[in-house]
Design a protein around this motif. Structure first.
Motif, short mmCIF file in Angstrom:
data_model
loop_
_atom_site.label_atom_id
_atom_site.label_comp_id
_atom_site.label_asym_id
_atom_site.label_seq_id
_atom_site.Cartn_x
_atom_site.Cartn_y
_atom_site.Cartn_z
N THR A 72 0.85 -1.18 0.00
CA THR A 72 0.00 0.00 0.00
C THR A 72 0.89 1.23 0.00
O THR A 72 2.05 1.18 0.40
CB THR A 72 -0.92 0.06 1.24
N ASP A 73 0.33 2.31 -0.45
CA ASP A 73 1.02 3.60 -0.47
C ASP A 73 0.52 4.41 0.70
O ASP A 73 -0.64 4.83 0.72
CB ASP A 73 0.74 4.32 -1.79
N PRO A 74 1.36 4.67 1.71
CA PRO A 74 0.90 5.40 2.90
C PRO A 74 0.51 6.84 2.59
O PRO A 74 -0.15 7.48 3.40
CB PRO A 74 2.10 5.33 3.85
N ASP A 75 0.87 7.36 1.41
CA ASP A 75 0.56 8.74 1.07
C ASP A 75 -0.80 8.89 0.39
O ASP A 75 -1.24 10.01 0.12
CB ASP A 75 1.65 9.33 0.16
N THR A 76 -1.47 7.78 0.10
CA THR A 76 -2.78 7.88 -0.55
C THR A 76 -3.87 7.97 0.51
O THR A 76 -3.65 7.69 1.69
CB THR A 76 -3.06 6.66 -1.44
N ASN A 77 -5.04 8.33 0.07
CA ASN A 77 -6.18 8.40 0.98
C ASN A 77 -7.07 7.17 0.85
O ASN A 77 -8.23 7.20 1.18
CB ASN A 77 -7.00 9.66 0.68
N ARG A 78 -6.50 6.07 0.34
CA ARG A 78 -7.29 4.85 0.18
C ARG A 78 -7.65 4.29 1.55
O ARG A 78 -6.88 4.42 2.50
CB ARG A 78 -6.50 3.81 -0.61
N PRO A 79 -8.80 3.64 1.63
CA PRO A 79 -9.18 3.03 2.91
C PRO A 79 -8.15 1.99 3.34
O PRO A 79 -7.40 1.46 2.52
CB PRO A 79 -10.52 2.35 2.58
N ASP A 80 -8.14 1.72 4.62
CA ASP A 80 -7.22 0.72 5.16
C ASP A 80 -7.54 -0.67 4.60
O ASP A 80 -8.67 -1.00 4.32
CB ASP A 80 -7.33 0.65 6.69
N PHE A 81 -6.50 -1.45 4.44
CA PHE A 81 -6.63 -2.83 4.03
C PHE A 81 -6.36 -3.72 5.23
O PHE A 81 -5.65 -3.32 6.15
CB PHE A 81 -5.59 -3.17 2.94
N LYS A 82 -6.91 -4.92 5.21
CA LYS A 82 -6.62 -5.87 6.28
C LYS A 82 -6.64 -7.28 5.73
O LYS A 82 -7.31 -7.57 4.74
CB LYS A 82 -7.60 -5.72 7.45
N MET A 83 -5.87 -8.13 6.38
CA MET A 83 -5.85 -9.56 6.05
C MET A 83 -6.73 -10.25 7.10
O MET A 83 -6.58 -9.99 8.29
CB MET A 83 -4.44 -10.12 6.13
N VAL A 84 -7.60 -11.12 6.64
CA VAL A 84 -8.49 -11.87 7.53
C VAL A 84 -8.34 -13.35 7.21
O VAL A 84 -8.54 -13.76 6.06
CB VAL A 84 -9.96 -11.44 7.36
N LYS A 85 -7.97 -14.13 8.20
CA LYS A 85 -7.86 -15.58 8.03
C LYS A 85 -9.03 -16.24 8.75
O LYS A 85 -9.26 -15.97 9.93
CB LYS A 85 -6.53 -16.11 8.56
N LEU A 86 -9.76 -17.08 8.02
CA LEU A 86 -10.93 -17.75 8.57
C LEU A 86 -10.77 -19.26 8.46
O LEU A 86 -10.21 -19.75 7.48
CB LEU A 86 -12.19 -17.34 7.81
N THR A 87 -11.28 -19.97 9.46
CA THR A 87 -11.30 -21.42 9.43
C THR A 87 -12.73 -21.87 9.18
O THR A 87 -13.65 -21.43 9.87
CB THR A 87 -10.79 -21.99 10.77
N ARG A 88 -12.89 -22.72 8.19
CA ARG A 88 -14.23 -23.17 7.78
C ARG A 88 -14.90 -23.96 8.91
O ARG A 88 -14.28 -24.81 9.54
CB ARG A 88 -14.12 -24.05 6.54
N SER A 89 -16.19 -23.68 9.13
CA SER A 89 -17.00 -24.49 10.03
C SER A 89 -17.80 -25.46 9.17
O SER A 89 -17.70 -25.45 7.94
CB SER A 89 -17.95 -23.59 10.84
N GLN A 90 -18.64 -26.26 9.80
CA GLN A 90 -19.45 -27.20 9.03
C GLN A 90 -20.43 -26.47 8.11
O GLN A 90 -20.90 -27.03 7.12
CB GLN A 90 -20.20 -28.15 9.95
N ASP A 91 -20.71 -25.18 8.41
CA ASP A 91 -21.63 -24.39 7.59
C ASP A 91 -20.92 -23.44 6.63
O ASP A 91 -21.54 -22.61 6.00
CB ASP A 91 -22.57 -23.58 8.49
N GLY A 92 -19.60 -23.51 6.54
CA GLY A 92 -18.85 -22.63 5.64
C GLY A 92 -18.06 -21.59 6.42
O GLY A 92 -17.73 -21.78 7.59
#
Length: 123
Positions: free
Chosen positions: A33-53
């Motif tokens: 990412t470019d810290p000088d831009t006004n773009r919204p923050d990005f994030k990494m999300v790690k999910l573990t599947r349940s029996q329902d997805g």
């Protein structure tokens, strides 16, 4: 650099990030990412599947007129995504693979192919 091959390195020391980069096999996927831009923050999300997805549904895609980004339509209470994603979050990539030019059906198939865990890059 936000991530190297799907590993979030935002809290890594410079030395640890360099070591991870040097140990990476090709091809290397970097998220930056470019810290000088006004773009919204990005994030990494790690999910573990349940029996329902993974606990969310999506809307959007290139098959809409006009084309719309893939976004979170609903997060299901008590599912893996609950408290981590919210309605309207845009999914940039799934396990390091950009879905910015995917239809909703293509994105759904990719998400369903993730059998145990998924790492999402969210804007």
């Amino acid at each position: 650099i936000v991530s190297i091959n799907g590993t979030n390195v935002e809290d890594f020391s410079h030395e640890d990030a360099v070591r991870l980069l040097k140990e990476a096999t090709t091809p290397v996927t970097l998220v930056v990412t470019d810290p000088d831009t006004n773009r919204p923050d990005f994030k990494m999300v790690k999910l573990t599947r349940s029996q329902d997805g993974f606990g969310f549904s999506i809307v959007g895609g290139k098959d809409n007129v006009p084309s719309l980004p893939i976004t979170i339509k609903q997060v299901f209470e008590n599912g893996p995504a609950y408290g981590k994603l919210k309605r309207g979050d845009q999914i940039i990539s799934v396990n390091g693979k950009s879905i910015e030019d995917y239809s909703r059906e293509e994105a759904t198939l990719l998400l369903k192919s993730c059998t145990e865990t998924v790492t999402l890059f969210i804007q």
